[in-house]
Structure formats: structure tokens, C-alpha cells
Design a protein around this motif. Structure first.
Motif, PDB file in Angstrom:
ATOM      1  N   ILE A  57       1.166  -0.927   0.228  1.00  0.00           N
ATOM      2  CA  ILE A  57      -0.314  -0.106  -0.121  1.00  0.00           C
ATOM      3  C   ILE A  57       1.102   1.447   0.522  1.00  0.00           C
ATOM      4  O   ILE A  57       1.648   1.680   1.436  1.00  0.00           O
ATOM      5  CB  ILE A  57      -0.749   0.015   1.271  1.00  0.00           C
ATOM      6  N   GLY A  58       0.865   2.026  -1.109  1.00  0.00           N
ATOM      7  CA  GLY A  58       1.881   2.725  -0.877  1.00  0.00           C
ATOM      8  C   GLY A  58       1.285   4.163  -1.517  1.00  0.00           C
ATOM      9  O   GLY A  58       0.434   4.965  -0.315  1.00  0.00           O
ATOM     10  N   LEU A  59       1.371   4.525  -2.961  1.00  0.00           N
ATOM     11  CA  LEU A  59       0.879   6.379  -2.968  1.00  0.00           C
ATOM     12  C   LEU A  59      -0.577   6.745  -2.357  1.00  0.00           C
ATOM     13  O   LEU A  59      -0.508   7.921  -1.702  1.00  0.00           O
ATOM     14  CB  LEU A  59       1.112   6.266  -4.405  1.00  0.00           C
ATOM     15  N   LEU A  60      -1.012   5.835  -2.684  1.00  0.00           N
ATOM     16  CA  LEU A  60      -3.024   6.143  -2.268  1.00  0.00           C
ATOM     17  C   LEU A  60      -3.016   5.300  -0.641  1.00  0.00           C
ATOM     18  O   LEU A  60      -4.384   4.607  -0.663  1.00  0.00           O
ATOM     19  CB  LEU A  60      -3.809   6.229  -2.883  1.00  0.00           C
TER      20      LEU A  60
ATOM     21  N   GLU B 253      -4.470   5.308   1.814  1.00  0.00           N
ATOM     22  CA  GLU B 253      -5.687   5.482   2.509  1.00  0.00           C
ATOM     23  C   GLU B 253      -7.292   4.941   1.374  1.00  0.00           C
ATOM     24  O   GLU B 253      -7.895   4.048   1.817  1.00  0.00           O
ATOM     25  CB  GLU B 253      -6.646   7.063   2.974  1.00  0.00           C
ATOM     26  N   LEU B 254      -6.814   4.463   0.294  1.00  0.00           N
ATOM     27  CA  LEU B 254      -7.801   4.402  -0.865  1.00  0.00           C
ATOM     28  C   LEU B 254      -7.253   2.578  -0.475  1.00  0.00           C
ATOM     29  O   LEU B 254      -8.750   1.780  -0.690  1.00  0.00           O
ATOM     30  CB  LEU B 254      -7.117   3.978  -1.986  1.00  0.00           C
TER      31      LEU B 254
ATOM     32  N   ALA C 276     -10.481   2.615   1.159  1.00  0.00           N
ATOM     33  CA  ALA C 276     -11.846   3.381   0.466  1.00  0.00           C
ATOM     34  C   ALA C 276     -12.181   3.097   0.221  1.00  0.00           C
ATOM     35  O   ALA C 276     -13.675   2.959  -0.940  1.00  0.00           O
ATOM     36  CB  ALA C 276     -11.472   4.673   0.300  1.00  0.00           C
ATOM     37  N   VAL C 277     -11.726   1.803  -1.007  1.00  0.00           N
ATOM     38  CA  VAL C 277     -12.710   1.416  -2.107  1.00  0.00           C
ATOM     39  C   VAL C 277     -14.257   0.776  -1.560  1.00  0.00           C
ATOM     40  O   VAL C 277     -14.345  -0.102  -1.463  1.00  0.00           O
ATOM     41  CB  VAL C 277     -11.696   0.234  -3.177  1.00  0.00           C
ATOM     42  N   PRO C 278     -15.398   1.510  -2.256  1.00  0.00           N
ATOM     43  CA  PRO C 278     -16.455   0.599  -2.056  1.00  0.00           C
ATOM     44  C   PRO C 278     -16.626  -0.633  -2.953  1.00  0.00           C
ATOM     45  O   PRO C 278     -15.476  -0.354  -3.806  1.00  0.00           O
ATOM     46  CB  PRO C 278     -17.554   1.708  -2.544  1.00  0.00           C
TER      47      PRO C 278
END
Lengths: 374, 374
Positions: free
Chosen positions: A22-25, A27-28, A31-33
Motif C-alpha cells: 500500500i503506497g501512493l494512496l 487510504e484508498l 476506501a474502495v467501495p
């Protein structure tokens, strides 16, 4: 890989161990619905069978080439489509979905005094693409058979003397109904050159009616006929974005002036090519659709709900009360059904899912009836 | 699955047993030409690392959803790109590659007396999209640094008083060279509203020069600045067709009038989202590129071949004789290199492959030197 996804890819994939931190983003990651696995998705005329097994395999095989521009696969696809349709390569224009070809046609044929003549209701993309142009929209209600009112459309198209783009979606979306091909042929036969026919055959493969045939027969002689087809429906590739036009070489040359460069995804091309090689794909899709349709019809008949017999993979049926409330209630029962299609706001469009999904949908309809909602 | 393909997917896929008989187009089964595995593909500025491992995994996981329209994944991508770039969702327009966004800009900004001001040579898509319109093309040769000649471009753009679309590819393709961002900023700062800047940052991530920065900083205040980015280069997704624009909400609204509906492939979206979450993707790509570039530079230095130091993943170097013969000879030695880029027909563009591929390419260059061809 989640077990469910594992099974649904339809291939025995070994348990892969891939880095993918998990890197650049960061929180994604959470967060991915996710689409709810419990929702019945009957809103978008998608083929519930998904990609053909050979297409799934082609996608996986193709991953290692997906960093390359797809020129060769594109050439193979044009060749395959030409062969499939008995036409020349010059007659084919690929699109990012058939919608891009519809867009090219609208753009290529725009003039200051052009008219767009179309049924009401019909598929919305063409009038949407007209919006930045000066097209005068002539909406002609479907006739009593829910077919295109060819006579009135002809009158609207030919009265002005200027260019007319006639959009014919056959079978029609959102109604699933047919306009007899003989009526369209008769008009094309007699039409003036400045009347262009944009014939959307997205649901072509589903239609078994003897009064229905393709308009492709016209393209050899008539530069004013454009036929569009898609991999989104019977080929189950809506998310892959691949469609095409069939037209006279003069006309494809015109359309290509507005094409997006490199508009077809490599994985879509290899999936499409694999699909074209699968002899069971179309019969399998039509059979599953017919079984789902039968379950729906039986339920609608049982409940005495009016509906338009369909030549596609979706059905419009009557509702009581307002559509917004109906769709909201459907949603609360875990079913996503089609959006509003003015002026037919007393109807709901439901796409045909798998037979077992249509059994579930029938149960929801029965609940609705018990509650007096339908 | 062929052993080679099996290995190259980069995932341990179990040996799949899938039906997929030969059907609709039986002759295609053997007719499919395959790219030669022995060809060094150094012609199209593709990232030789391919899709990131996490992206490969996301594609496989996504196959079971590829029959569905990708609305939700699209929303996630817009959200992710907004966050990545520190802008709002309204600032983002997705494209089928960044080329579709270039096309939207050309279409949205066309007027009867508009000019397109661009460098010579530069990326060809924008002038190609102008072709059906009345844009007057103003080609301004790169200056002695092989940078955009900002002064002359400004003169050409602002002399007419009518709308000018200024295309700035920075770093520039096909030269790999940089235009100092301060020079572009100075022009944007003083530019009239009728001058629109279409800034193509396809190679943004490769460029480490302190004199280079993005034009995204302008979009909050200036509706006349459009920045494009792509997943084709550092993200290794050229075949997947995904790019985007960053612009003021007024401008994105204008661009969207010309967007293709459902223009982003579902598998591209999930691969892109997975790529954005991989913290190693950009450093890994830049590192491999730097190593390949070093090998190439060393060979060119050794052979005393002139070249343009590059800020991208490709390099232009001098050749002897005519480019057609050079490319033909390269092809005979199993290497595909870039097409002609007039007026620089005494140069060849070579993309950076894997380090081992660049060693092979260096050997071919040495052979060429021995033969007196370079």
C-alpha cells in the motif's frame, strides 16, 4: 484473492503471491467501495454470464502485453469482423464501445442545419452527443406497436431538404421492441442522399424474429447507412469497451476523421477475438437469456402486469405509482432496475439476469404485489 | 497457455482447463499473427516492465466484473486522481488514454479562426485531431536547446487576436527534451484569456530536472490551462487506454461535452487503481529506465554518436544516411525503433527497454558502426 472472486473468474488460478504493498494512496486500500454481492444488478442490460471462458483466458494471457500499444491486435480484430460480417476491412471502424462510433457519426455529419430524427423513447447517447452541435432534434414517439413510426420519421427527415441523421435503434432500447426491417428497408431504398441512417444493432444477436434482419446489406451501395454493433451485450463485455461500425468505405473514412487514436483496449481486443472463436457463446447467451425471460414473463403473467414482449435482454413492464418510489423500493429489496425513460414513466425496465436471479426478482415482484406496489 | 506467456504474466497461474473451442471463425485460430518474441520493441515509448504486479492481480480479480459497466470504478479513479494531485473531482476528466482528452480539447476549443500553435517536432495527435476543423496550424521549430521556442510561440499565438490553442508537450516527444517550466509559467502568467494551454505531461514522472515542474499549479485560477497525464508510460499501461486531464471546473465541463460516454475500460480502472496504491511503481520504473538509459548513453558515447540527453524513456540520436534504410536495417537485426519525425530525419528515436534489452541494442549499434551504417 478472495474466495468468491477466485471462483467467479471461472478459471483455476493458483493462489498468487504478489507484492502490491500500500503506497501512493494508502487510504484508498480501505476506501474502495465494493459492489454489494447481494444486489441484483438488473439495470444496465449487461450479460450476466460475463466474459466467455476463452475470453477470460485471453485476458490473462494478454496481461503481459498490456503495456504495449495494441496495433496488431487491432488489425486482427478488424480482419475478424470483416470476415464475420462478409465485408471488407475498409467497411469497419472500431470504437471504444459502439457509443464512440455513434459519437463519430454525430460529429462527422453535423451541419448548421442538420436534423436528428429519433424515436421517443430510445437510447440516449446519440442526442447526448448532439448537444454541442446545432442539430435540431425531432423526437417521434414510438407507434402503437412500440415500433419506430417510420412514416412520421420519414416526414420529419425529408421535409426540410437539409441533412437529416436518422437514428434507428433496432431492437429498440429501452423498450425491447422491434421495428420490422422491411419498413426500414423500404425507407432506405427510397431515401434521398442527404438522409443518413445510423442503425444501432446492439441487441442484434438476441432477436430471433423472422421480420428482423440487419441493415448491413445496405452498406455496399449506400454511403448513407451506418450500422453499429457492440461486444457489450451478447459478448458480455460491457466493461471492456469495444464496439464497431459497418459502413461504406467513403463513410468509414469520414467517421475516422473523428476517431480517438488507439481507442480499443488491448485486453478488450484479445477477449473479443477469443469470443469470436467460441461457437457456443451466442447460443449460450441467447439460451440463458430466454430462460431468464421466461421466468420473468411467467411471473408478470401470473401477476397480470402488462409488459412489452422483448427482442432483447431486457423488458419494460408497467408499474403503479411513480417510478422513483418503485425504484427506491426495488433498491431496498436489493434490486437495481433501469432508470427513468421519459415519457414512459409508468414503466420500469428490467434487464435479464441469470435464471436464478430472475427467480429472485420474481419473488420480489410478488412481494410488491402483496404490498399493493405493483 | 504457452510456457512463455505463462511466465510473462508474472503470476503463478494454475494450468487452466477451459473449453473455448474453435467456432465462429475457425480459421482465425491459426491465422492470428503473433509478435515475434525475438523482436526488441523500442519504437513506442512503452514501459518494458509491464503492468505492476498489483495491477496484474487487479486485472485477474476484475475479470468477473468485466461484463458490467464501470461506473463505480470510474468514480473511485476520479477520487484517487483528485487526491493524488491535490485537486477536486471536478478538476478531473478521464480519457481513453490521454489522447482522448487531447481530442476533447481540440474539439471543445475549435472556432472558425482558431490557431493551433505547436512545436516542430512534437507529438502528432493534436494536429491530427485538428484536421477536420479550421484551425490554422502554426508550427514553431524547437530552439537550439531543442526546447519549445516560447518566445516565438507566444508571438504566433498572440499576434492574431483570435483564440489560440498552444500545445506544449513537456518533456517533449519525440525529442525527450525539456522546456524550462519557468519559461512556460512566465507566459501563462501574462497570457491573454483567449490563449489556451494544452500541456501534455505524459512523461512527467520520468523527469528529475529541478527546472521542471507541472503546470497543474495553474488550474485553480486559470481556465485556459489544461494538463494531461497518462497511465501509458510510467504506469506501463499503454494497451489499457487510460489517461486524464486536470483543469479548472469551467474547462472540464467544456471538455466533457465531447467525452466518449463510458470511455474508460473497467480493467484499466482497476489496474490503474492498484498501480496508484503501489509505492514502488514509480521509483522502480524510473530506476529501470535510468539503468537502460545509462547503457544506451555509454554506447552512444563510445561510438561518438550525437544524441539529445533525455528527460523521458526514449532518446533521439543521430544517424547517417536516410532513416528509412536505418529502420529497415534495424528491423533486419530484430529491432523496432521509432518512426520518422520530420523535420528531424537525421535522427532516430529509440525507447528504453529493459537493461538487458539495451545491452542487446548497444550490440546492434556496434554492428552498425562496424558496417559503417551509423
Amino acid at each position: 484473492m478472495e474466495r468468491r472472486t477466485f471462483l467467479r473468474t471461472g478459471l483455476a488460478l493458483g493462489a498468487a503471491s504478489v507484492g502490491g504493498g500500500i503506497g501512493l494512496l494508502p487510504e484508498l486500500a480501505r476506501a474502495v467501495p465494493r459492489r454489494s454481492a447481494d444486489t441484483l444488478r438488473l439495470s444496465s442490460n449487461e450479460n450476466p454470464l460475463g466474459l466467455a471462458p476463452a475470453a477470460r483466458r485471453a485476458v490473462i494471457d494478454g496481461i503481459s502485453e498490456a503495456n504495449r500499444y495494441p496495433d496488431e491486435a487491432r488489425d486482427e480484430m478488424v480482419e475478424a469482423l470483416a470476415r464475420l460480417n462478409g465485408v471488407a476491412r475498409e467497411n469497419i471502424v472500431l470504437g471504444c464501445g459502439s457509443t464512440e462510433v455513434l459519437q463519430m457519426a454525430v460529429q462527422a455529419l453535423a451541419t448548421p442545419d442538420a436534423r436528428l430524427v429519433l424515436a421517443e423513447p430510445t437510447y440516449e447517447d446519440v442526442p447526448w452527443y448532439c448537444e454541442p452541435f446545432t442539430y435540431r432534434l425531432e423526437r417521434v414517439p414510438l407507434d402503437a406497436r412500440f415500433a419506430h413510426d417510420v412514416g412520421r420519421m420519414q416526414e420529419r427527415a425529408e421535409s426540410a431538404g437539409s441533412r437529416a441523421l436518422v437514428y434507428v435503434c433496432n431492437p429498440n432500447n429501452p423498450t425491447g421492441t422491434l421495428t420490422p426491417s422491411a419498413e426500414i428497408d423500404a425507407w432506405i431504398e427510397s431515401a434521398l442522399e442527404h438522409v443518413y441512417f445510423l442503425v444501432d444493432e446492439a441487441y442484434f444477436e438476441y432477436c430471433k424474429d423472422p421480420g428482423y434482419w440487419s441493415c448491413v446489406k445496405w452498406i455496399a451501395q449506400r454511403p448513407n447507412v451506418i450500422v453499429t454493433r457492440t461486444f457489450s451485450k451478447i459478448f458480455g463485455m460491457a466493461g471492456m469497451r469495444l464496439g464497431y461500425a459497418l459502413a461504406h468505405p467513403e463513410t468509414t473514412a469520414l467517421l475516422r476523421r473523428y476517431i480517438g487514436r488507439v481507442n480499443a483496449n488491448y485486453l478488450a481486443l484479445v477477449a473479443g477475438l477469443a469470443s469470436l472463436r467460441d461457437p457456443e457463446l451466442i447460443p449460450r447467451g441467447c439460451d440463458a437469456n430466454a430462460r431468464g425471460m421466461r421466468i420473468l414473463y411467467d411471473c408478470l403473467d401470473e401477476l397480470e402486469v402488462e409488459y412489452l414482449p422483448s427482442h432483447t435482454n431486457f423488458v419494460m413492464h408497467r408499474i403503479r405509482g411513480d417510478l422513483r418510489t418503485y425504484r427506491q423500493r426495488m433498491s431496498e429489496h436489493g434490486v437495481r432496475v433501469g432508470r427513468p425513460f421519459p415519457p414512459m414513466l409508468d414503466h420500469s425496465r428490467v434487464s435479464i439476469g441469470l435464471p436464478e436471479e430472475m427467480e429472485q426478482f420474481a419473488d420480489v415482484l410478488r412481494t410488491f404485489r402483496r404490498n399493493g406496489w405493483i
